[in-house]
Design a protein around this motif. Structure first.
Motif, PDB file in Angstrom:
ATOM      1  N   PHE A   8       1.916   0.929   6.636  1.00  0.00           N
ATOM      2  CA  PHE A   8       1.819   2.403   6.240  1.00  0.00           C
ATOM      3  C   PHE A   8       2.249   3.185   7.411  1.00  0.00           C
ATOM      4  O   PHE A   8       2.830   4.312   7.225  1.00  0.00           O
ATOM      5  CB  PHE A   8       0.272   2.885   6.214  1.00  0.00           C
ATOM      6  CG  PHE A   8       0.245   2.670   4.458  1.00  0.00           C
ATOM      7  CD1 PHE A   8       0.655   3.468   3.712  1.00  0.00           C
ATOM      8  CD2 PHE A   8      -0.867   1.953   4.015  1.00  0.00           C
ATOM      9  CE1 PHE A   8       0.356   3.275   2.292  1.00  0.00           C
ATOM     10  CE2 PHE A   8      -1.371   1.461   2.629  1.00  0.00           C
ATOM     11  CZ  PHE A   8      -0.523   2.427   1.737  1.00  0.00           C
ATOM     12  N   PHE A   9       2.269   2.386   8.662  1.00  0.00           N
ATOM     13  CA  PHE A   9       2.510   3.243   9.861  1.00  0.00           C
ATOM     14  C   PHE A   9       4.058   3.147   9.980  1.00  0.00           C
ATOM     15  O   PHE A   9       4.818   4.346  10.245  1.00  0.00           O
ATOM     16  CB  PHE A   9       2.215   2.389  11.190  1.00  0.00           C
ATOM     17  CG  PHE A   9       2.784   2.560  12.426  1.00  0.00           C
ATOM     18  CD1 PHE A   9       2.293   4.144  12.898  1.00  0.00           C
ATOM     19  CD2 PHE A   9       3.538   1.939  13.237  1.00  0.00           C
ATOM     20  CE1 PHE A   9       2.718   4.584  14.251  1.00  0.00           C
ATOM     21  CE2 PHE A   9       3.974   2.568  14.438  1.00  0.00           C
ATOM     22  CZ  PHE A   9       3.619   3.887  14.974  1.00  0.00           C
ATOM     23  N   ILE A  10       4.694   2.045   9.611  1.00  0.00           N
ATOM     24  CA  ILE A  10       6.168   1.822   9.399  1.00  0.00           C
ATOM     25  C   ILE A  10       6.747   3.160   8.276  1.00  0.00           C
ATOM     26  O   ILE A  10       7.728   3.666   8.547  1.00  0.00           O
ATOM     27  CB  ILE A  10       6.805   0.562   8.911  1.00  0.00           C
ATOM     28  CG1 ILE A  10       6.485  -0.473  10.380  1.00  0.00           C
ATOM     29  CG2 ILE A  10       8.170   0.581   8.719  1.00  0.00           C
ATOM     30  CD1 ILE A  10       6.647  -1.802  10.059  1.00  0.00           C
ATOM     31  N   ILE A  11       6.172   3.058   7.334  1.00  0.00           N
ATOM     32  CA  ILE A  11       6.488   4.112   6.182  1.00  0.00           C
ATOM     33  C   ILE A  11       6.488   5.507   6.742  1.00  0.00           C
ATOM     34  O   ILE A  11       7.424   6.224   6.475  1.00  0.00           O
ATOM     35  CB  ILE A  11       5.681   4.024   4.950  1.00  0.00           C
ATOM     36  CG1 ILE A  11       5.649   2.472   4.308  1.00  0.00           C
ATOM     37  CG2 ILE A  11       5.604   5.088   4.034  1.00  0.00           C
ATOM     38  CD1 ILE A  11       4.863   2.474   3.018  1.00  0.00           C
ATOM     39  N   GLY A  22       5.405  15.731   4.637  1.00  0.00           N
ATOM     40  CA  GLY A  22       4.130  15.685   3.795  1.00  0.00           C
ATOM     41  C   GLY A  22       3.928  14.179   3.418  1.00  0.00           C
ATOM     42  O   GLY A  22       2.733  13.663   3.737  1.00  0.00           O
ATOM     43  N   ILE A  23       4.831  13.354   3.115  1.00  0.00           N
ATOM     44  CA  ILE A  23       4.606  11.953   3.154  1.00  0.00           C
ATOM     45  C   ILE A  23       4.275  11.236   4.574  1.00  0.00           C
ATOM     46  O   ILE A  23       3.524  10.327   4.404  1.00  0.00           O
ATOM     47  CB  ILE A  23       6.177  11.255   2.464  1.00  0.00           C
ATOM     48  CG1 ILE A  23       6.045  11.908   1.044  1.00  0.00           C
ATOM     49  CG2 ILE A  23       5.914   9.783   2.457  1.00  0.00           C
ATOM     50  CD1 ILE A  23       7.529  11.513   0.434  1.00  0.00           C
ATOM     51  N   SER A  28       0.554   8.300   7.676  1.00  0.00           N
ATOM     52  CA  SER A  28       0.014   8.312   8.796  1.00  0.00           C
ATOM     53  C   SER A  28      -1.668   8.051   9.009  1.00  0.00           C
ATOM     54  O   SER A  28      -2.199   7.355   9.569  1.00  0.00           O
ATOM     55  CB  SER A  28       0.536   9.424  10.024  1.00  0.00           C
ATOM     56  OG  SER A  28      -0.052   9.370  10.917  1.00  0.00           O
ATOM     57  N   SER A  29      -2.196   9.134   7.900  1.00  0.00           N
ATOM     58  CA  SER A  29      -3.440   9.061   7.989  1.00  0.00           C
ATOM     59  C   SER A  29      -4.137   7.790   7.170  1.00  0.00           C
ATOM     60  O   SER A  29      -4.945   7.383   7.734  1.00  0.00           O
ATOM     61  CB  SER A  29      -3.916  10.338   7.208  1.00  0.00           C
ATOM     62  OG  SER A  29      -3.395  10.422   5.756  1.00  0.00           O
ATOM     63  N   ILE A  30      -3.187   7.406   6.417  1.00  0.00           N
ATOM     64  CA  ILE A  30      -3.742   6.090   5.541  1.00  0.00           C
ATOM     65  C   ILE A  30      -4.020   5.128   6.590  1.00  0.00           C
ATOM     66  O   ILE A  30      -4.905   4.195   6.729  1.00  0.00           O
ATOM     67  CB  ILE A  30      -2.974   5.861   4.269  1.00  0.00           C
ATOM     68  CG1 ILE A  30      -3.213   6.979   3.286  1.00  0.00           C
ATOM     69  CG2 ILE A  30      -3.181   4.408   3.837  1.00  0.00           C
ATOM     70  CD1 ILE A  30      -2.291   6.680   2.186  1.00  0.00           C
ATOM     71  N   ALA A  31      -2.851   4.831   7.540  1.00  0.00           N
ATOM     72  CA  ALA A  31      -2.700   3.972   8.583  1.00  0.00           C
ATOM     73  C   ALA A  31      -3.833   4.072   9.577  1.00  0.00           C
ATOM     74  O   ALA A  31      -4.443   3.123   9.900  1.00  0.00           O
ATOM     75  CB  ALA A  31      -1.344   3.892   9.030  1.00  0.00           C
ATOM     76  N   PHE A  35      -6.746   0.987   9.944  1.00  0.00           N
ATOM     77  CA  PHE A  35      -6.693   0.559  11.278  1.00  0.00           C
ATOM     78  C   PHE A  35      -8.215   0.763  11.927  1.00  0.00           C
ATOM     79  O   PHE A  35      -8.873  -0.343  12.310  1.00  0.00           O
ATOM     80  CB  PHE A  35      -5.886   1.082  12.402  1.00  0.00           C
ATOM     81  CG  PHE A  35      -5.942   0.434  13.776  1.00  0.00           C
ATOM     82  CD1 PHE A  35      -5.461  -0.774  13.919  1.00  0.00           C
ATOM     83  CD2 PHE A  35      -6.403   1.252  14.787  1.00  0.00           C
ATOM     84  CE1 PHE A  35      -5.171  -1.330  15.230  1.00  0.00           C
ATOM     85  CE2 PHE A  35      -6.231   0.541  16.007  1.00  0.00           C
ATOM     86  CZ  PHE A  35      -5.814  -0.842  16.270  1.00  0.00           C
ATOM     87  N   VAL A  36      -8.882   1.809  11.487  1.00  0.00           N
ATOM     88  CA  VAL A  36     -10.234   1.902  11.955  1.00  0.00           C
ATOM     89  C   VAL A  36     -11.069   0.896  11.216  1.00  0.00           C
ATOM     90  O   VAL A  36     -12.156   0.318  11.734  1.00  0.00           O
ATOM     91  CB  VAL A  36     -10.775   3.295  11.765  1.00  0.00           C
ATOM     92  CG1 VAL A  36     -12.215   3.373  11.954  1.00  0.00           C
ATOM     93  CG2 VAL A  36     -10.114   4.131  12.877  1.00  0.00           C
TER      94      VAL A  36
END
Length: 52
Positions: A8-11, A22-23, A28-31, A35-36
């Motif tokens: 998700f970070f790479i996306i 927006g994407i 970024s928030s999903i990544a 990670f947390v």
């Protein structure tokens, strides 16, 4: 789970490069969430995984 966070970070980076704000923000928030969750599970398994 760390694998999904990296994906998700790479996306998010690719979307940011092409101007899809927006994407990129969503990925970024999903990544960050993944990670947390990975860190919490890794620390928990480190402390509670010690047998005998």
């Amino acid at each position: 789970m760390l694998h999904y966070a990296i994906v998700f970070f790479i996306i998010a980076i690719i979307a940011a490069v092409f101007g899809f704000g927006g994407i990129a923000a969503g990925a970024s928030s999903i990544a960050q969430i993944l990670f947390v969750v990975f860190l919490v599970l890794a620390i928990g398994s480190f402390f509670f995984g010690r047998g005998k």
